[in-house]
Each structure stands twice: as C-alpha cells, then as structure tokens.
Design a protein around this motif. Sequence first.
Motif, mmCIF file in Angstrom:
data_model
loop_
_atom_site.group_PDB
_atom_site.id
_atom_site.type_symbol
_atom_site.label_atom_id
_atom_site.label_comp_id
_atom_site.label_asym_id
_atom_site.label_seq_id
_atom_site.Cartn_x
_atom_site.Cartn_y
_atom_site.Cartn_z
ATOM 1 N N ILE A 142 0.674 -1.132 0.002
ATOM 2 C CA ILE A 142 0.046 0.052 -0.012
ATOM 3 C C ILE A 142 0.911 1.289 -0.023
ATOM 4 O O ILE A 142 2.052 1.131 0.504
ATOM 5 C CB ILE A 142 -1.111 0.095 1.301
ATOM 6 C CG1 ILE A 142 -0.499 0.123 2.423
ATOM 7 C CG2 ILE A 142 -1.971 -1.308 1.234
ATOM 8 C CD1 ILE A 142 -1.002 0.463 3.681
ATOM 9 N N PRO A 143 0.223 2.348 -0.666
ATOM 10 C CA PRO A 143 1.203 3.715 -0.492
ATOM 11 C C PRO A 143 1.379 4.033 0.782
ATOM 12 O O PRO A 143 0.748 3.765 1.811
ATOM 13 C CB PRO A 143 0.230 4.677 -1.088
ATOM 14 C CG PRO A 143 -0.966 3.848 -1.975
ATOM 15 C CD PRO A 143 -0.792 2.437 -1.179
ATOM 16 N N GLU A 144 2.223 4.723 1.123
ATOM 17 C CA GLU A 144 2.794 5.043 2.582
ATOM 18 C C GLU A 144 2.160 6.527 3.070
ATOM 19 O O GLU A 144 1.413 7.332 2.011
ATOM 20 C CB GLU A 144 4.132 5.438 2.627
ATOM 21 C CG GLU A 144 5.168 4.045 2.461
ATOM 22 C CD GLU A 144 6.609 4.462 2.835
ATOM 23 O OE1 GLU A 144 7.112 5.331 2.938
ATOM 24 O OE2 GLU A 144 7.252 3.596 2.726
ATOM 25 N N GLY A 145 1.934 6.793 4.166
ATOM 26 C CA GLY A 145 1.369 8.174 4.596
ATOM 27 C C GLY A 145 0.040 8.259 4.571
ATOM 28 O O GLY A 145 -0.641 9.237 4.439
ATOM 29 N N LEU A 146 -1.022 7.300 4.594
ATOM 30 C CA LEU A 146 -2.223 7.202 4.355
ATOM 31 C C LEU A 146 -3.133 7.095 5.853
ATOM 32 O O LEU A 146 -2.565 6.765 6.737
ATOM 33 C CB LEU A 146 -2.950 5.954 3.512
ATOM 34 C CG LEU A 146 -2.190 5.753 2.151
ATOM 35 C CD1 LEU A 146 -3.111 4.676 1.737
ATOM 36 C CD2 LEU A 146 -2.540 6.857 1.386
ATOM 37 N N SER A 147 -4.057 8.189 5.713
ATOM 38 C CA SER A 147 -4.734 8.254 7.112
ATOM 39 C C SER A 147 -6.204 8.425 7.013
ATOM 40 O O SER A 147 -6.590 8.882 5.598
ATOM 41 C CB SER A 147 -4.253 9.341 8.093
ATOM 42 O OG SER A 147 -4.254 10.651 7.265
ATOM 43 N N THR A 148 -7.118 8.008 7.987
ATOM 44 C CA THR A 148 -8.348 8.556 7.950
ATOM 45 C C THR A 148 -8.687 9.372 9.325
ATOM 46 O O THR A 148 -7.808 9.473 10.073
ATOM 47 C CB THR A 148 -9.151 7.132 8.030
ATOM 48 O OG1 THR A 148 -9.168 6.410 9.261
ATOM 49 C CG2 THR A 148 -8.731 6.378 6.829
#
Length: 265
Positions: A142-148
């Motif tokens: 998965i891509p880095e730096g993802l957030s919710t």
Amino acid sequence: MPIPGTPSRAALVDHLIRTRIAGDVATPRDNNLSHYRRLANGDRHYWLGLELGDRWTDEQDVLAVMAERCGVNDDPEYRFGQDTIDPQLTVDALERMGARLRKAAAGKERVLFATGHPGGLLDVHRATAAALRAAGCEIVVIPEGLSTEEGMVFQFADVAMLERGATLWHTHSPDPMARILDGLEREGRPLPNLVVADHGWAGCAGQRGIDSIGYADCNDPALFIGEAEGTLQVTVPLDDHVTSPRHYDPMTAYLLDAAGLSPTG
C-alpha cells in the motif's frame, strides 16, 4: 506458528462448532436483529462501504438473506437468545473462496489483503498472502502516509490495517480501503485484481468494481447482501473474533488446500 495438517470437511465442521467459529456463536440474537434493522433504516455504518440504495429497506428481507447465506434463525419472532451460523455454509463458502484464490494463483494476480479485525483474522490473511506469494502472485504494497479520521492506514505482515496510538484498531469503516485505492491511482500504480478482506475493506473494494472476497460475522449483513447482489464474489460466514486466533488455523489450512496452495509456515 505453522498451519496444521488439512482437516477433512467433517473434522473442520466439528472444529468450527467446538470453537464457536460457527454453530452456536457468541453474538446474541437481539444484536443481530438490531444491526439488520439499522442497515434497513439506511445507517451507512452498517452498509460497510456498499451502496444499497433503497433495495433493502425491509429488515425481514435482510433476515431472509442472513438465514439463507449465514444460517441464522429464520423466525422473525425469535428476538432474544442464542443465534447461529451454519458450519456447512461456512465450509461451502471457504470452498468458493478457495476456487477464487486458485484462479488468482494461476493468473499470478495482484492481490491486496486487509482486515478490520486484526485481533481475530490477521493471521488468516497473513498465511493466505504468504501462500499466494509463494505461488507467484504480487501482494500489493500500500502507499505510505495514508490516514483516515480514525487513524493511520498501516500494513503489517502483508495485511493492511488501521493503526491508532501504536495499536492495531478494529474498524468497520470503508474509508481505509478507499484511501488505499485512491493512493494507488495517484501513484499511477495498477489496482489489485483481487481483494481479500472483511468489514468495510471488502465492501469498499467490491463497490469499486474489484473482485472482493472476505469474511463476515452474523451481525454484519452487508457483505452477505453484497454477495447476493453480485458485488462481492464470496462472503464466508463466521464469528470473526473467537477466544483464540489459533482456532482459525484448521480453517486456514482447509482454505489453502481448497485453493491448491501450500502453506509456508
């Protein structure tokens, strides 16, 4: 811990009942009916990333699907007490899932794994990912730096999860999967051919048109409706958080055998 030898169908059914993965499960009837009602009333938390429109506004229709595909009691007057998951339906769905995994292995597909239930299903997903990688599949990073709003989207042991406060987090939300798929598109990377997941992770992927297979408890009707409508390929009915995650090992062994995959330990 290595996956044990593959049980026979009859032995797996006995094990599912004994460990309460299926059979008389811990989720009470009133909780199930409450979730069916909330889905029918349009509460999107219970849609798990699917777009159900106005097709499921009668909770009795939801109950009918759950009786057929999960094995809960089909009597609408039964309001309290123990509810059930039919272990034969669990094994049937594992065999359907195995067939889709076999196709993924044959085509060396890109496969993404994710879970909203890391305390229960993390190792089921991890072992399946390892077996598919050994068969030549690409396990999507998965891509880095993802957030919710709930936390960071994190990948551990090939499985995407939600991390919050240095803790792996239980979530029903479809948002983490949406962040992953959007992030892949932003980076110009191909989307997965197959998603293996649960909760909103599976629902979101299926709604986006990606082949999605996964697991769901008897109080999470949306994924069963998704399979009934063809948005999801397979939904396996089970209690998704029993007393020990090791109880899922025989089930995982049976799944990998049905897929023609070898466990990697």
